[in-house]
Scaffold this motif. Sequence first.
Motif, PDB file in Angstrom:
ATOM      1  N   TRP A  69       0.791  -1.047  -0.358  1.00 56.12           N
ATOM      2  CA  TRP A  69       0.210  -0.211  -0.020  1.00 56.12           C
ATOM      3  C   TRP A  69       0.951   0.769  -0.180  1.00 56.12           C
ATOM      4  O   TRP A  69       1.890   1.183   0.755  1.00 56.12           O
ATOM      5  CB  TRP A  69      -0.879   0.372   0.920  1.00 56.12           C
ATOM      6  N   PRO A  70       0.487   2.232  -0.723  1.00 53.03           N
ATOM      7  CA  PRO A  70      -0.884   2.663  -1.520  1.00 53.03           C
ATOM      8  C   PRO A  70      -0.350   1.654  -3.080  1.00 53.03           C
ATOM      9  O   PRO A  70      -0.927   2.622  -4.598  1.00 53.03           O
ATOM     10  CB  PRO A  70      -0.819   3.894  -1.827  1.00 53.03           C
ATOM     11  N   VAL A  71       1.283   1.477  -3.493  1.00 54.94           N
ATOM     12  CA  VAL A  71       1.373   1.456  -4.823  1.00 54.94           C
ATOM     13  C   VAL A  71       0.843  -0.037  -5.146  1.00 54.94           C
ATOM     14  O   VAL A  71       0.609   0.317  -6.551  1.00 54.94           O
ATOM     15  CB  VAL A  71       2.988   1.059  -5.501  1.00 54.94           C
ATOM     16  N   ILE A  72      -0.062  -0.417  -4.412  1.00 55.52           N
ATOM     17  CA  ILE A  72      -0.491  -2.196  -5.091  1.00 55.52           C
ATOM     18  C   ILE A  72      -1.519  -2.054  -4.021  1.00 55.52           C
ATOM     19  O   ILE A  72      -1.540  -2.151  -3.261  1.00 55.52           O
ATOM     20  CB  ILE A  72       0.674  -3.253  -5.617  1.00 55.52           C
ATOM     21  N   THR A  73      -3.010  -2.562  -5.052  1.00 53.47           N
ATOM     22  CA  THR A  73      -4.015  -2.774  -4.560  1.00 53.47           C
ATOM     23  C   THR A  73      -4.978  -3.344  -5.102  1.00 53.47           C
ATOM     24  O   THR A  73      -5.377  -2.869  -6.494  1.00 53.47           O
ATOM     25  CB  THR A  73      -4.874  -1.070  -3.152  1.00 53.47           C
ATOM     26  N   TYR A  74      -5.538  -3.723  -4.371  1.00 53.63           N
ATOM     27  CA  TYR A  74      -7.234  -4.601  -4.804  1.00 53.63           C
ATOM     28  C   TYR A  74      -8.231  -3.488  -5.206  1.00 53.63           C
ATOM     29  O   TYR A  74      -9.626  -3.940  -5.893  1.00 53.63           O
ATOM     30  CB  TYR A  74      -7.704  -5.898  -5.006  1.00 53.63           C
ATOM     31  N   GLY A  75      -8.358  -2.600  -4.594  1.00 55.32           N
ATOM     32  CA  GLY A  75      -9.342  -1.412  -4.406  1.00 55.32           C
ATOM     33  C   GLY A  75      -8.919  -0.062  -5.700  1.00 55.32           C
ATOM     34  O   GLY A  75      -8.262  -0.312  -6.519  1.00 55.32           O
TER      35      GLY A  75
END
Length: 376
Positions: free
Chosen positions: A258-264
Motif C-alpha cells: 500500500w498504496p502502490v498496489i491494491t485490489y481496490g
Amino acid sequence: MNLQIQPSFSLVCRFAAVAVLGFCVNATAQMRPETVAAGLENPWGVAFLPGGRFVVTERPGRLRLIGADGKIGAPIAGLPPIATGGQGGLLDVLADSGFEKNRTLYFCFSEPDAGGSANSTALARANLSADGTKLEDLKIIFSQQPKVASRNHFGCRIVEARDGTLFLTLGDRFSRKEDAQKLDNHLGKIVRIGKDSAVPKDNPFVGKAGALPEIWSYGHRNGQGATLAPDGRLWMTEHGPQGGDEINIPQAGRNYGWPVITYGENYGGGKIGDGITAKDGMEQPLHYWVPSIAPSGMAFLTSDRYGAGWKGNLFVGSLKFGYLDRIELKGGKVVAEHKLLAEGRARIRDVKQGPDGLLYVLTDEADGKLLRLRPN
C-alpha cells in the motif's frame, strides 16, 4: 513469500442453502448468540480476566469491567488524555499473559499532541487495581510518529507474541498514505516492541540507516484486526479503499504494497498508486475482498466446542455488512466463507475465543453488546 490469493467471489460454499456474493448463508445452525452485556457505547476491544470477567473499551474514551454476571461497572479511572472523534478514541485492549500475577493491561488509543490539533496511535501499559476501579503505574510504551491532524485510520490492534513481545497495527492516517512506503515514520506499519518499550534486537530494521527500529512490516493501510495463528504466526486484516480489503500474514521486513498496489480503487472510482495489483518486492495478500466488507477483529478457533468442521477456522467481523465471517482454510488457501449473525446486521467490531473455548463478539453500536456464541 509463496501465498495463495483466493478472492471471495470464487469461493466454494458448504453446509449452506444459497451462495450470495460468494458467501455461504444459512450457516448458523451450529451456534446461537446470547447477550452477556448490553448498553455499551461503541465498544471496540475486549479482553478476558480471571473469574469469568471481561474488560471492554468504549471508543468515546471509557474502560469498563464486566462481571461474570454481565453487570457493567463504572468507568475505570486513570486513563491518559484521549483524542476522541471520527475513528479515534480508546480502541483495543489486551490482558497480559501473566495477568493473574501482575494485573497488567495493555491498551491503545488516539493520543493527542500538547495543543490538541494532531494525534497518533499510542500503546500504554498499566496495572488494574485489586478492586478493579482504577489503573495504576500507567506508562506509555509506544507513540506513533509523526502525529497528524486526522480523525481516521488509527489501526490499533494489539497482539502478544509467544516470545512475549507485542505487535501493534498502525494505520496510514488516510491523508498520509504515501508514508506507508517510507521507513522513517510509523504510518501504515506494524511495529514490534517489548513490554518495557524496548526494541527487540532481532527486529528487521534495527541498525539500518533511515529506518525506525520498531518497524516489523510496512505498506499497510489500516489494520483493524490481528491475531496469532495456532502455529504462532501473526495474521491481520486491513481495510482497503473502495474494494481490496485484505488478510495478510505479516513477516519481518516485508512490504505489503500500500498504496502502490491494491485490489481496490479510489472512493468514487479511479486508480490508486500505480493502478496495478502486483509488483516485484511487494507481498500479495493471502485473501482479499471485492467489494469491501470492512474487516475488523479476527480470531482462530482452536477449541472443539462447535463440532466438526469449525476447529481451525478463522473468524472475522464485518463492519460494513454486519456479520461474522467464518473462513475455512486448507493448504494455505481460503476455500469457503460462511456468514454468521447476518440477521442482526450489527457492526462486528471484535471477535475473540474465550478461556471456555467459546467465541465472543462485540457489536459496534450506540447500544453495543458483548455476545457469547453458544453451540447448539
